[in-house]
Scaffold this motif. Sequence first.
Motif, PDB file in Angstrom:
ATOM      1  N   MET A  85       0.837  -1.205   0.000  1.00  0.00           N
ATOM      2  CA  MET A  85       0.000   0.000   0.000  1.00  0.00           C
ATOM      3  C   MET A  85       0.873   1.257   0.000  1.00  0.00           C
ATOM      4  O   MET A  85       0.609   2.202  -0.752  1.00  0.00           O
ATOM      5  N   TYR A  86       1.905   1.271   0.823  1.00  0.00           N
ATOM      6  CA  TYR A  86       2.811   2.429   0.871  1.00  0.00           C
ATOM      7  C   TYR A  86       3.449   2.644  -0.501  1.00  0.00           C
ATOM      8  O   TYR A  86       3.461   3.757  -1.029  1.00  0.00           O
ATOM      9  N   PHE A  87       3.991   1.584  -1.058  1.00  0.00           N
ATOM     10  CA  PHE A  87       4.651   1.629  -2.363  1.00  0.00           C
ATOM     11  C   PHE A  87       3.694   2.152  -3.439  1.00  0.00           C
ATOM     12  O   PHE A  87       4.013   3.099  -4.158  1.00  0.00           O
ATOM     13  N   ALA A  88       2.510   1.564  -3.523  1.00  0.00           N
ATOM     14  CA  ALA A  88       1.548   1.930  -4.566  1.00  0.00           C
ATOM     15  C   ALA A  88       1.022   3.351  -4.375  1.00  0.00           C
ATOM     16  O   ALA A  88       0.907   4.117  -5.349  1.00  0.00           O
ATOM     17  N   LEU A  89       0.692   3.723  -3.148  1.00  0.00           N
ATOM     18  CA  LEU A  89       0.165   5.069  -2.899  1.00  0.00           C
ATOM     19  C   LEU A  89       1.211   6.152  -3.190  1.00  0.00           C
ATOM     20  O   LEU A  89       0.867   7.218  -3.714  1.00  0.00           O
ATOM     21  N   THR A  90       2.453   5.894  -2.881  1.00  0.00           N
ATOM     22  CA  THR A  90       3.504   6.878  -3.145  1.00  0.00           C
ATOM     23  C   THR A  90       3.711   7.039  -4.643  1.00  0.00           C
ATOM     24  O   THR A  90       3.834   8.161  -5.149  1.00  0.00           O
ATOM     25  N   HIS A  91       3.722   5.925  -5.380  1.00  0.00           N
ATOM     26  CA  HIS A  91       3.851   6.018  -6.839  1.00  0.00           C
ATOM     27  C   HIS A  91       2.621   6.695  -7.455  1.00  0.00           C
ATOM     28  O   HIS A  91       2.758   7.502  -8.373  1.00  0.00           O
ATOM     29  N   LEU A  92       1.434   6.391  -6.945  1.00  0.00           N
ATOM     30  CA  LEU A  92       0.219   7.013  -7.461  1.00  0.00           C
ATOM     31  C   LEU A  92       0.259   8.525  -7.237  1.00  0.00           C
ATOM     32  O   LEU A  92      -0.060   9.308  -8.138  1.00  0.00           O
ATOM     33  N   GLN A  93       0.669   8.946  -6.048  1.00  0.00           N
ATOM     34  CA  GLN A  93       0.781  10.376  -5.778  1.00  0.00           C
ATOM     35  C   GLN A  93       1.781  11.021  -6.723  1.00  0.00           C
ATOM     36  O   GLN A  93       1.537  12.101  -7.259  1.00  0.00           O
ATOM     37  N   ASN A  94       2.919  10.377  -6.938  1.00  0.00           N
ATOM     38  CA  ASN A  94       3.939  10.918  -7.833  1.00  0.00           C
ATOM     39  C   ASN A  94       3.451  10.969  -9.275  1.00  0.00           C
ATOM     40  O   ASN A  94       3.853  11.847 -10.037  1.00  0.00           O
ATOM     41  N   LEU A  95       2.582  10.049  -9.645  1.00  0.00           N
ATOM     42  CA  LEU A  95       2.011  10.041 -10.995  1.00  0.00           C
ATOM     43  C   LEU A  95       1.003  11.180 -11.154  1.00  0.00           C
ATOM     44  O   LEU A  95       1.018  11.893 -12.156  1.00  0.00           O
ATOM     45  N   LEU A  96       0.124  11.354 -10.157  1.00  0.00           N
ATOM     46  CA  LEU A  96      -0.921  12.375 -10.234  1.00  0.00           C
ATOM     47  C   LEU A  96      -0.396  13.784  -9.973  1.00  0.00           C
ATOM     48  O   LEU A  96      -0.882  14.749 -10.564  1.00  0.00           O
ATOM     49  N   LEU A  97       0.569  13.906  -9.064  1.00  0.00           N
ATOM     50  CA  LEU A  97       1.186  15.197  -8.724  1.00  0.00           C
ATOM     51  C   LEU A  97       2.700  15.022  -8.800  1.00  0.00           C
ATOM     52  O   LEU A  97       3.360  14.840  -7.774  1.00  0.00           O
TER      53      LEU A  97
END
Length: 169
Positions: A17-29
């Motif tokens: 979850m940490y890994f995916a959420l951090t990458h998702l945030q970096n993708l969106l912002l």
Amino acid sequence: MNQKTKNITHAAIIGAMYFALTHLQNLLLPGSATWVIQCRLSEALCALALFTPAAVPGLTVGCFLFNLSYAGALPLDLVVGAFATFLACGTMRLLKGFPLLALTMPAWFNALFVGWELTVYLGETTFTMAAFWLNAASVAAGELIVMLTMGLLLYRFLNRSGMGRRIFD
């Protein structure tokens, strides 16, 4: 399912979850998870350390894997960032009876370790205490923003609803 298997499963899920959420945030912002005042929203998951010991290795590995897979990560961040996360979450476990104080631990440990790391990487030729304190303060600010908003909300929701006990017991 025995407790050891449960803890390993929880640690793996929390790390993913940490890994995916951090990458998702970096993708969106783009860059928002790695700016000088970085507000990694995934850091709110550190609140899970107040409910389960599995959060300590899970978040440590999740942080390490994100830094390993992120092209902009500094080489030293692989060890320093993960170590700061390990110490913060481990200390949170020790302070679980004092949740508000515990939720500030990521700010303290990341300020010291990541602040030092940024000073080393961004310093011209010499390490100065003024630069260190500026970097430490910027890292702490981002961590406090996330932990005292999203982390506190996550903690209160899991605690008041009883979901924290149902999920992690």
